[in-house]
Design a protein around this motif. Structure first.
Motif, PDB file in Angstrom:
ATOM      1  N   SER A  54     -15.185  99.326  -0.208  1.00 25.15           N
ATOM      2  CA  SER A  54     -15.982 100.058  -1.086  1.00 25.15           C
ATOM      3  C   SER A  54     -17.442  99.725  -1.038  1.00 25.15           C
ATOM      4  N   TYR A  55     -17.689  98.750  -0.137  1.00 25.30           N
ATOM      5  CA  TYR A  55     -19.173  98.093   0.156  1.00 25.30           C
ATOM      6  C   TYR A  55     -19.856  99.092   1.010  1.00 25.30           C
ATOM      7  N   THR A  56     -21.092  99.424   0.323  1.00 30.21           N
ATOM      8  CA  THR A  56     -22.076 100.500   1.007  1.00 30.21           C
ATOM      9  C   THR A  56     -23.444  99.714   1.067  1.00 30.21           C
ATOM     10  N   ALA A  57     -24.118  99.786   2.460  1.00 32.89           N
ATOM     11  CA  ALA A  57     -25.277  99.259   2.696  1.00 32.89           C
ATOM     12  C   ALA A  57     -26.525 100.002   2.083  1.00 32.89           C
ATOM     13  N   TYR A 154     -22.058 106.041  18.616  1.00 28.63           N
ATOM     14  CA  TYR A 154     -20.592 106.098  19.225  1.00 28.63           C
ATOM     15  C   TYR A 154     -20.415 105.163  20.315  1.00 28.63           C
ATOM     16  N   ILE A 155     -21.469 104.940  21.225  1.00 28.39           N
ATOM     17  CA  ILE A 155     -21.222 104.192  22.476  1.00 28.39           C
ATOM     18  C   ILE A 155     -21.185 102.817  21.956  1.00 28.39           C
ATOM     19  N   ILE A 156     -22.110 102.127  21.205  1.00 27.50           N
ATOM     20  CA  ILE A 156     -22.229 100.817  20.821  1.00 27.50           C
ATOM     21  C   ILE A 156     -20.709 100.548  20.011  1.00 27.50           C
ATOM     22  N   LEU A 157     -20.363 101.419  19.258  1.00 27.62           N
ATOM     23  CA  LEU A 157     -18.970 101.220  18.531  1.00 27.62           C
ATOM     24  C   LEU A 157     -17.878 101.037  19.526  1.00 27.62           C
ATOM     25  N   GLN A 158     -17.908 101.965  20.431  1.00 28.90           N
ATOM     26  CA  GLN A 158     -16.883 101.759  21.436  1.00 28.90           C
ATOM     27  C   GLN A 158     -16.918 100.452  22.328  1.00 28.90           C
ATOM     28  N   LEU A 159     -18.176 100.014  22.459  1.00 27.49           N
ATOM     29  CA  LEU A 159     -18.121  98.623  23.226  1.00 27.49           C
ATOM     30  C   LEU A 159     -17.643  97.707  22.456  1.00 27.49           C
ATOM     31  N   ILE A 160     -17.996  97.719  21.196  1.00 33.50           N
ATOM     32  CA  ILE A 160     -17.684  96.459  20.083  1.00 33.50           C
ATOM     33  C   ILE A 160     -16.121  96.846  20.101  1.00 33.50           C
ATOM     34  N   TYR A 161     -15.362  97.744  19.933  1.00 36.20           N
ATOM     35  CA  TYR A 161     -13.916  98.097  19.924  1.00 36.20           C
ATOM     36  C   TYR A 161     -13.162  97.494  20.874  1.00 36.20           C
ATOM     37  N   ARG A 162     -13.771  97.031  22.153  1.00 32.21           N
ATOM     38  CA  ARG A 162     -13.173  96.562  23.254  1.00 32.21           C
ATOM     39  C   ARG A 162     -12.748  95.129  22.861  1.00 32.21           C
ATOM     40  N   ILE A 173     -20.097  97.430  10.484  1.00 32.60           N
ATOM     41  CA  ILE A 173     -20.924  97.495  11.587  1.00 32.60           C
ATOM     42  C   ILE A 173     -21.664  98.989  11.641  1.00 32.60           C
ATOM     43  N   ARG A 174     -20.677  99.989  11.338  1.00 35.48           N
ATOM     44  CA  ARG A 174     -20.891 101.549  11.357  1.00 35.48           C
ATOM     45  C   ARG A 174     -21.694 101.739  10.147  1.00 35.48           C
ATOM     46  N   VAL A 175     -21.428 101.062   8.849  1.00 36.64           N
ATOM     47  CA  VAL A 175     -22.243 101.480   7.824  1.00 36.64           C
ATOM     48  C   VAL A 175     -23.888 101.066   7.818  1.00 36.64           C
ATOM     49  N   TRP A 176     -23.986  99.883   8.866  1.00 32.30           N
ATOM     50  CA  TRP A 176     -25.383  99.384   8.823  1.00 32.30           C
ATOM     51  C   TRP A 176     -25.948 100.109   9.870  1.00 32.30           C
ATOM     52  N   ARG A 190     -30.268 108.758   9.646  1.00 30.41           N
ATOM     53  CA  ARG A 190     -30.197 108.165  11.039  1.00 30.41           C
ATOM     54  C   ARG A 190     -28.925 108.317  11.558  1.00 30.41           C
ATOM     55  N   ARG A 191     -28.939 108.910  12.726  1.00 32.25           N
ATOM     56  CA  ARG A 191     -27.797 109.316  13.642  1.00 32.25           C
ATOM     57  C   ARG A 191     -27.562 108.559  14.839  1.00 32.25           C
ATOM     58  N   LYS A 192     -28.920 108.103  15.225  1.00 28.75           N
ATOM     59  CA  LYS A 192     -28.511 107.062  16.380  1.00 28.75           C
ATOM     60  C   LYS A 192     -29.769 105.941  16.219  1.00 28.75           C
ATOM     61  N   GLY A 193     -29.722 104.851  16.759  1.00 24.32           N
ATOM     62  CA  GLY A 193     -30.442 104.001  16.927  1.00 24.32           C
ATOM     63  C   GLY A 193     -30.356 102.789  15.944  1.00 24.32           C
TER      64      GLY A 193
END
Length: 445
Positions: A54-57, A154-162, A173-176, A190-193
């Motif tokens: 339930s945490y939101t940034a 989506y690219i940075i999240l995929q790399l972290i998921y590895r 991380i996605r919330v931030w 913000r949709r990128k960056g």
């Protein structure tokens, strides 16, 4: 993994790091000084909200700062958008970074020098110089266009998921990454960056560009990377052109990162700068193909701008305060550029600084009688002191005249606490014989 993040010991370490870094308040206005009291009261509720998703940034405060002179093709100064999260979000990001970093650090490459323990900019510069001395004098200099603003989520999240399979940590991380930014009182989606200025962004940038490191090493290339600043070293121009085109396509197609074509290109050492350092041939017998490090034009320009501000006569500051501020600037600037050959240039700047200090002193005397009396105290004969106190020459001309150069001497300034750049350099330059380049450099965000 989230259990390690929210562990009391890890959060305490993160809070102390944020307090050491200081930094300004976010959109909620909470200063770092109130962080301990707030966390003592809300820690349990904060951890619970993270665990039950339930945490939101809070929104990120956007701050526009100048990049410096000449960053645009027109020669005008560019700007950089910094993101300032709230102090609570900074603590949580620091806590995540402390747990994530060791997992990725084992995979990061040796020639990646930015934001890593036991790595720093000096090592990157020396490695670049080593490549050039080995004959790799055709350099592919690539500038990523607004790297922190162009990273696809989506690219940075995929790399972290590895490496990280914990859904709660990935959600954080996605919330931030998706938190809106407040610029001029208005919220922007913000949709990128990723915000440049958060405790997590240095690690995320290394995770992203580690893919570039892997590609370069797979092709057997000589390279140096410090965060998003990287260069590739080759022996022929044709090889450099071929590599530059292929890396451009890799960045565009695989990582979705645009290149600033106007600031990228093929360079020879004398045209190339890395992290503020330039290269000039030594021209010494038996050292053909060798280059010594020098300070780039921007480094000198920035130093002179700072010194000019400190020694401006209209700035309300005592002479001792000016000396203290000069020492602070000298310590930081010279410690960074101590590897460069700068002794002759420093003596030139020292002479300019002393004239500006004499101008400040002359301006502070203000009244004619005070000028006359002070000149007499400094050893000037009565008649000459009277004439100079009534001179119509401008203050800057008087500061460079024999009347002040022979009275407000270097020895007299030293007794008041002044230390010249060249004197400070003679103190820090012997450190080059020590191994200082393995010391970690703390990054303040």
């Amino acid at each position: 993994m989230i259990e390690q993040v929210v562990r009391r010991k890890n959060l305490l370490k993160a809070r102390r790091q944020v307090e050491r870094n200081q930094g300004s308040s976010g959109v909620d206005g909470m200063p770092v000084s109130q962080l301990k009291q707030h966390l003592d009261q809300t820690r349990d509720a904060l951890v619970t909200s993270i665990l039950n998703h339930s945490y939101t940034a809070q929104p990120i405060l956007g701050v526009v700062i100048p990049k410096g002179e000449g960053n645009l093709p027109s020669g005008k100064a560019g700007t950089r958008l910094l993101g300032v999260p709230t102090v609570i979000d900074r603590v949580l990001q620091q806590a995540v970074s402390q747990v994530l970093a060791p997992k990725f650090e084992l995979e990061f490459k040796d020639h990646s020098y930015g934001f890593r323990p036991q790595k720093n900019a000096h090592q990157a510069v020396l490695q670049a110089q080593k490549y050039i001395h080995e004959g790799y004098e055709h350099i592919v200099d690539i500038d990523l266009k607004n790297f922190f603003d162009e990273v696809e989520h989506y690219i940075i999240l995929q790399l972290i998921y590895r490496k990280v399979k914990c859904p709660t940590t990935l959600r954080l991380i996605r919330v931030w990454l998706r938190a809106p930014m407040q610029i001029g009182g208005k919220l922007t989606k913000r949709r990128k960056g990723m915000p440049q200025g958060s405790p997590l962004s240095p690690l995320l940038s290394n995770v992203m560009l580690h893919e570039l490191d892997r590609e370069l090493e797979k092709r057997g290339m000589k390279y140096v990377r410090y965060a998003d600043d990287f260069s590739i070293y080759t022996k022929t121009k044709s090889e450099a052109r071929k590599i530059g085109n292929s890396i451009y396509e890799f960045l565009r197609d695989k990582l979705k990162l645009p290149i600033n074509r106007e600031k990228s290109g093929l360079r020879k050492p004398v045209q190339f700068q890395v992290l503020g350092f330039g290269f000039v041939p030594t021209y010494q017998k038996g050292e053909r193909g060798k280059y010594q490090l020098v300070v780039g034009k921007k480094g000198w320009r920035k130093l002179k701008q700072t010194l000019k501000m400190i020694t401006r006569k209209t700035v309300p500051m005592s002479l001792q305060e000016r000396f203290l501020k000069l020492k602070e600037v000298q310590r930081g600037w010279l410690n960074y550029f101590r590897m460069a050959s700068i002794q002759a240039k420093l003596k030139e700047i020292d002479s300019w600084i002393r004239n500006r200090l004499r101008y400040c002193i002359w301006h502070d005397w203000k009244k004619l009688e005070r000028k006359r009396k002070n000149l007499i105290r400094l050893g000037i004969p009565y008649g000459q002191a009277y004439a100079w106190s009534r001179t119509r020459m401008g203050g800057w001309a008087v500061a460079q005249s024999p009347i002040l150069r022979t009275t407000i001497t270097l020895d007299r300034l030293r007794k008041r606490g002044y230390q010249s750049l060249s004197e400070h350099y003679s103190i820090v330059s012997p450190l080059l014989n020590e191994p200082p380049y393995t010391r970690p450099v703390r990054t303040v965000v």
